[in-house]
Design an enzyme around this catalytic site. Structure first.
Site, mmCIF file in Angstrom:
data_model
loop_
_atom_site.group_PDB
_atom_site.id
_atom_site.type_symbol
_atom_site.label_atom_id
_atom_site.label_comp_id
_atom_site.label_asym_id
_atom_site.label_seq_id
_atom_site.Cartn_x
_atom_site.Cartn_y
_atom_site.Cartn_z
ATOM 1 N N CYS A 14 3.204 -19.822 -13.896
ATOM 2 C CA CYS A 14 2.764 -18.450 -13.615
ATOM 3 C C CYS A 14 2.510 -18.307 -12.121
ATOM 4 O O CYS A 14 2.703 -19.248 -11.344
ATOM 5 C CB CYS A 14 1.504 -18.102 -14.416
ATOM 6 S SG CYS A 14 0.056 -19.050 -13.917
ATOM 7 N N CYS A 17 0.434 -20.905 -10.256
ATOM 8 C CA CYS A 17 1.115 -22.138 -9.841
ATOM 9 C C CYS A 17 1.670 -21.981 -8.425
ATOM 10 O O CYS A 17 1.597 -22.905 -7.607
ATOM 11 C CB CYS A 17 2.253 -22.472 -10.811
ATOM 12 S SG CYS A 17 1.712 -22.890 -12.474
ATOM 13 N N ASP A 447 23.294 3.473 18.603
ATOM 14 C CA ASP A 447 24.178 3.222 19.737
ATOM 15 C C ASP A 447 25.418 4.096 19.538
ATOM 16 O O ASP A 447 25.810 4.364 18.399
ATOM 17 C CB ASP A 447 24.569 1.748 19.780
ATOM 18 C CG ASP A 447 25.527 1.446 20.908
ATOM 19 O OD1 ASP A 447 25.210 1.791 22.054
ATOM 20 O OD2 ASP A 447 26.608 0.889 20.627
ATOM 21 N N ASP A 646 26.194 -2.437 17.160
ATOM 22 C CA ASP A 646 27.223 -3.388 16.711
ATOM 23 C C ASP A 646 27.659 -4.374 17.782
ATOM 24 O O ASP A 646 28.487 -5.236 17.524
ATOM 25 C CB ASP A 646 28.464 -2.623 16.226
ATOM 26 C CG ASP A 646 29.241 -1.994 17.380
ATOM 27 O OD1 ASP A 646 28.618 -1.685 18.410
ATOM 28 O OD2 ASP A 646 30.459 -1.811 17.247
ATOM 29 N N ASP A 650 23.657 -4.797 22.197
ATOM 30 C CA ASP A 650 22.667 -4.148 21.326
ATOM 31 C C ASP A 650 21.650 -5.150 20.785
ATOM 32 O O ASP A 650 20.615 -4.752 20.241
ATOM 33 C CB ASP A 650 23.354 -3.466 20.137
ATOM 34 C CG ASP A 650 24.289 -2.340 20.566
ATOM 35 O OD1 ASP A 650 23.938 -1.648 21.540
ATOM 36 O OD2 ASP A 650 25.352 -2.175 19.944
#
Length: 758
Positions: A14, A17, A447, A646, A650
């Site tokens: 559970c 633990c 961007d 991308d 960036d």
């Protein structure tokens, strides 16, 4: 040196633990952070490798009675003195999924067998105790002879054979000076069983017994665990499906001969043959042939993508039509599919900040419940003078109805389903923390190049000022630009090729830096460039200034074609915006998120692009190294900011932002820096990611509310708070059923997220 590793852990019962293991790991010198996820049965550990080794981490987990399995154990681990007697089971990454699946199946099979065995004895015990005894809740008027002895015989196997796992879990918790869900069940059912045993064999008067209560409780708890195990398995379906996509066999050309080998044996540089309908074995580059490839499993995009020589293909995607050969560029754990699986696993292993709240509550919850149960017994027995059986009954109900598992499952199950749903739609989210933060976003910075725009210039306008048609003018311009290496020239030549125009061969080509070019075609000298080039050659532009300025105000690069006598036309080229950019901006604004565009372009060009994309806020003429500063400026206003980009330039801004969103077509650096990766390169996935975050957080809040509300309401009722006023008492059997259903309801509520529209 700080390192991070994932260890799969077997034997957790559970959420308590997970807390035990986490606390144990944090006590190890050199461990900086330890997140233990009960749902995924995984520990993500950040540690100083100069102070502690993997073997020591494994030993600490093993010492608490759990089974650690590391994905990959380096042979040079200096802390692993005796590898033969190691506590650490080391497996290759490809093995771990099989181990988890086997472990999951073994657990479900075990619970199913125990549940059936428990039902076999509990159902007749329930019928006898409830219907065929005078003190039974549904007594039918017939007293079964030797009923109590029969109950003893039926219930004892359930208590000590089926219920043995609860005693084991309690013992493990006791050794760790803690308590868990097993402790509540073991104490509660043992109290019922032992009291009933006393009534049957030692009491002077045989009054009420609760044999059937303990047996029914164990059966209901097992049912809950079984349903929970099956439901938890469904939360990781996304990973299972991705693993199942990977092909097992590849056709490789070696020494001029086609041979079929296991995909695991393919090495970088191998040339592979892929036929129609086959899955592509590994990531690679087409070296021969053309085809259309179904990449939906990676990008979520259903339309097959055309592939030709030089194009890259992704392993496990499906070749739909033509045959082709590819050169392997990424194999094994480096393939896109393997990286996606690893990313999702990491995401599901990382805790959302809200989970820490649940962890704190869970760590104190079980001891508090045991204390409340003892107080309940004392109050009823001592202060109200209730019978011993009654006091035991209400105490057992308190122990049984309290379920910390539902609280422990509230966050991780929702995170698992949310990240899985994102992956299915081409939105890769790198952690629960990112998923949680995204719903708070107040601003998104895009961007321009390659994000809002396509990142490659295209011919947008052809204006002819002579008798030549637009195609004739384009053919002429492409012919004189044929030998140029300028990106704008490439865009013009590519446009002519698409239109299948037959180009001529220019001579005396000369590039004039900053102005344009001159070239001779069919004995005619042509000038192609900007207004400065026309001025240099005394060619009047008076009549064409209006058109020129109109194109430039739209953010386009307008180039003039002329001969020695006159202007023949204007060709405009621009990096055009993606089809979905404006729509994505509109949806984000509807979600209450402010949208900004950032670019190194001059203000006029930037505003022109922003106008088409319907973006009101623009940062122009920004140097690459300054992009992160603009993110900081918005954060200083108290906003949670996302950066979408991308490129390599960036990466600092992506890292600075509260959420970095990298386009899947971008550089590896950008994708590493981002918290979210958009595999389809579609800006519509930005609002989808935010909506997914909001839906997931809504599920987490619902789960946590019901888990806490259930316990806050159920515990006082189980303790008998309503009994003095209404005579109504919560049966431990009903409490056990409610407890089992609470965990199942939390997992089921999380699974409903799969059916939400993004």
């Amino acid at each position: 040196m700080n390192k991070t590793t994932d260890i799969s852990i077997g034997g957790m019962h559970c959420a308590s633990c997970a807390n035990i293991i986490s606390r144990t790991l944090m006590k190890v010198d050199g461990v900086n952070e330890a997140d233990v996820n009960y749902s995924t049965e995984t520990a993500t550990i950040t540690y100083d490798s100069d102070k502690v080794g993997l073997e020591v981490l494994a030993d600490s987990i093993k010492s608490k009675g759990y089974d650690p399995i590391l994905l990959d154990l380096p042979s040079e681990d200096p802390y692993k003195e005796n590898k033969e007697s190691s506590n650490l089971t080391s497996k290759k990454p490809k093995d771990i999924h099989e181990i988890k699946a086997q472990r999951e199946k073994k657990e479900i099979d075990k619970l199913t067998k125990l549940f059936k065995l428990s039902l076999l004895f509990s159902v007749p015990a329930f019928v006898v105790g409830m219907f065929l005894m005078q003190d039974g809740l549904f007594y039918i008027g017939y007293e079964m002879p030797m009923a109590m002895v029969l109950l003893f015989a039926l219930v004892t196997p359930v208590q000590f054979v089926v219920g043995w796992q609860f005693y084991q879990g309690t013992w493990v918790a006791l050794k760790n000076r803690s308590a868990n869900m097993d402790s509540l069940i073991a104490i509660g059912t043992s109290a019922s069983y032992l009291y009933s045993l006393y009534v049957v064999f030692w009491a002077v008067e045989q009054t009420g017994q609760y044999f059937e209560v303990s047996a029914t409780l164990i059966t209901l708890v097992l049912m809950g665990k079984l349903l929970e195990a099956r439901a938890k398995g469904k939360t990781s379906e996304a990973i299972k499906k991705l693993i199942g996509l990977s092909p097992k066999i590849a056709t490789v050309v070696r020494n001029g001969v086609e041979v079929k080998i296991p995909v695991d044996d393919v090495v970088v540089g191998d040339v592979l043959i892929v036929k129609p309908g086959e899955k592509i074995p590994v990531d690679g580059e087409l070296v021969e042939g053309t085809s259309f490839v179904d990449e939906s499993m990676v990008t979520g995009e259903s339309i097959p993508v055309e592939k030709k020589k030089g194009d890259l293909v992704i392993g496990a995607t499906i070749n739909k039509h033509g045959s082709f050969r590819l050169k392997a560029t990424k194999v094994g754990a480096n393939t896109t599919l393997s990286q996606i699986i690893k990313l999702i696993e990491d995401a599901q292993g990382k805790k959302a900040p809200i989970q820490r709240f649940a962890d704190v509550i869970s760590s104190y919850f079980v001891p508090a419940i045991i204390l409340i149960a003892i107080l309940t017994f004392v109050v009823w027995r001592v202060f109200f003078g209730a019978e011993l059986g009654f006091a035991i009954l209400v105490s057992v109900a308190v122990l049984v109805i309290a379920c910390p598992c539902s609280l422990g499952l509230a966050t991780p199950t929702a995170i698992m389903v949310g990240t899985g749903k994102g992956a299915k739609n081409g939105i890769l989210i790198k952690g629960g923390d990112a998923l949680e933060t995204a719903h708070k976003l107040g601003a998104v910075i895009f961007d321009k190049t390659g994000t809002i725009t396509k990142g490659a210039p295209e011919v947008t306008d052809i204006l002819s000022y002579s008798k030549k048609s637009e195609n004739d003018l384009l053919k002429l311009v492409a012919s004189v630009e044929r030998d140029s290496e300028h990106p704008l020239a490439e865009a013009i030549v590519e446009c002519a090729k698409i239109k299948k125009l037959k180009l001529g061969k220019a001579t005396q080509f000369k590039a004039v830096p900053g102005h344009g070019i001159t070239a001779t075609l069919d004995k005619v000298v042509y000038y192609f460039g900007n207004a400065k080039l026309m001025s240099d050659h005394k060619i009047s532009m008076t009549k064409f200034h209006k058109d020129l300025h109109a194109l430039e105000n739209q953010g386009k690069t307008a180039m003039i074609l002329a001969n020695k006598k006159q202007v023949l036309g204007i060709v405009a080229v621009a990096d055009t915006i993606k089809e979905t950019s404006a729509q994505a901006v509109k949806i984000l604004e509807d979600l209450g998120v402010a949208v900004y565009m950032i670019t190194g372009d001059n203000e006029r060009t930037a505003k022109a692009i922003a106008k088409v994309a319907k973006i009101k806020n623009v940062f122009s003429e920004v140097l690459p190294e300054d992009k992160a500063n603009y993110v900081k400026k918005l954060q200083a206003k108290g906003m949670k900011v996302a950066m979408v980009g991308d490129g390599i330039n960036d990466a600092p801004a992506l890292a600075q932002a509260d959420i970095g969103i990298a386009m899947g077509s971008g550089t590896d650096v950008a994708m590493e820096s981002g918290n979210i990766v958009l595999m389809k390169n579609d800006l519509l996935d930005v609002p989808r990611a935010i909506r997914l975050s909001r839906l997931t957080m809504a599920k987490i809040r619902q789960n946590m509310f019901w888990a806490l509300f259930y316990n806050c309401l159920g515990i006082p009722i189980a303790a008998g708070i309503l009994y003095p006023f209404t005579g109504w008492l919560l049966s431990p059997v009903i409490a056990g059923g409610a407890m089992a259903l609470s965990s199942v309801s939390v997992v089921t509520n999380s699974l409903l997220l799969k059916y939400k529209h993004l």
